[in-house]
Design an enzyme around this catalytic site. Sequence first.
Site, PDB file in Angstrom:
ATOM      1  CB  SER A 341      15.662  11.404 -66.493  1.00  0.00           C
ATOM      2  OG  SER A 341      16.028  11.049 -65.170  1.00  0.00           O
ATOM      3  CB  CYS A 342      20.188  13.966 -67.220  1.00  0.00           C
ATOM      4  SG  CYS A 342      20.148  13.926 -68.994  1.00  0.00           S
ATOM      5  CG  ASP A 343      17.474  13.600 -61.038  1.00  0.00           C
ATOM      6  OD1 ASP A 343      17.023  14.749 -60.903  1.00  0.00           O
ATOM      7  OD2 ASP A 343      17.904  12.929 -60.077  1.00  0.00           O
ATOM      8  CG  ASN A 380      15.833  14.929 -68.735  1.00  0.00           C
ATOM      9  OD1 ASN A 380      16.678  14.095 -68.429  1.00  0.00           O
ATOM     10  ND2 ASN A 380      16.156  16.150 -69.074  1.00  0.00           N
TER      11      ASN A 380
END
Length: 394
Positions: A341-343, A380
Amino acid sequence: MKETLLRAGELQFKYARRYFEEFTAERPALREILPTVETPTLLLDLEGVKNRLIQIRYHLPEVRVYYAVKANDHPQVLSALHQLGSGFEVASSGELQKLLSLKVPPERIISSNPVKPPEFIDYAYGVGVNRFAVDSFSEVDKIARIAPRARVYVRIAVPNEGSEWPLSRKFGVDVGTALRILEHAKEKGLVPVGVTFHVGSQCNNLRNWFIAIRDSAELWEKARLRGMRLLILNMGGGIPVRYINEVLRIEDIAYYVRGLLRKYFPTPPYELQMEPGRGIVGDQGVLVTQVIGKAQRGGENWLYVDTGVFNGLAEALGGIRYPVYLEKEGELKEWILGGVSCDSMDVIARGVYLPEPEVGDRLYLLSAGAYTTVYASEFNGFPRPRILCVSGRL
Ligand SMILES: *Cc1c(COP(=O)(O)O)cnc(C)c1O
């Protein structure tokens, strides 16, 4: 410094390789599936899951096992254990429904979460589940209102030192309070039946068992003096599985626990219970993932895979370290394993030593059978790992 790290890295990778080789040697069917299955997939060995239950029963013949459903609630896992006549521990209507749809009799189901939603108590009591943990006066009042003749057992707080996933701060009371809670339950018309504790998940410290059983015996005797005959000693979960280190074996824990029981419970409780979750499924699953990217940032090597802490590897945030294996030879390098994910929180592990991987290579995360898929979200837009149950022995 660099050399010692590399040496430690070598040991780490060798350990993962040996684990992987042993695991697949014992389960030849996996050899063909591992390189071809879609990723991410959790491959679970159902025979292995059953064998864990058999092993616990063998070493603790006087103990009834209630598998903690939250560790892995896949219907095939539940069904495999049900076939062997296992008991189950549940906390929610959802978990209970799964068991009932498999025709698990309610007498083999208990609920040890000390704080339960009223709707769940109502549903469970209605279908015949009759044993609930408590650790507060208000929980007793709630149960007495909804399930007036239910049996209750009280959770005492015990040390969770050396457990990688401690639970003791959230639940449990001291022996004195526990006694008053049992008395309160009796006054409210409930049936006080026992004591429970949890030594902490992934417990690798025998001392926790010692304090827990000693304190349970103290409460047991105090209850007897107040005219309450307790019947059930529930010893919770906590049986560890190996991740990147060896841990206490079931037989070691069993030997020690049985010794404590002989000492502190010369008259054995009518029913002895355990609620292993991780200890049944943890080391029977391999999470097959795929490398989706590589990068160098500020002198660090980053490796990205197609799953992450929001899609199954939540326990990585709490310090669980999975052995990571890549079937390749070559010089080892240190990697940070990033999630899909982008986290920025989505980091699975640091200090992972692997030979140089390429995008598309498979990474095997071992001991991923417990507390992975059950935690997974679709954050996401990335899917939860699918689960493929295999009976690995051909
Ligand atoms: C989570 C839980 C278990 C299972 O613990 P493990 O460490 O996975 O064995 C058992 N009992 C209760 C009440 C739990 O909450």
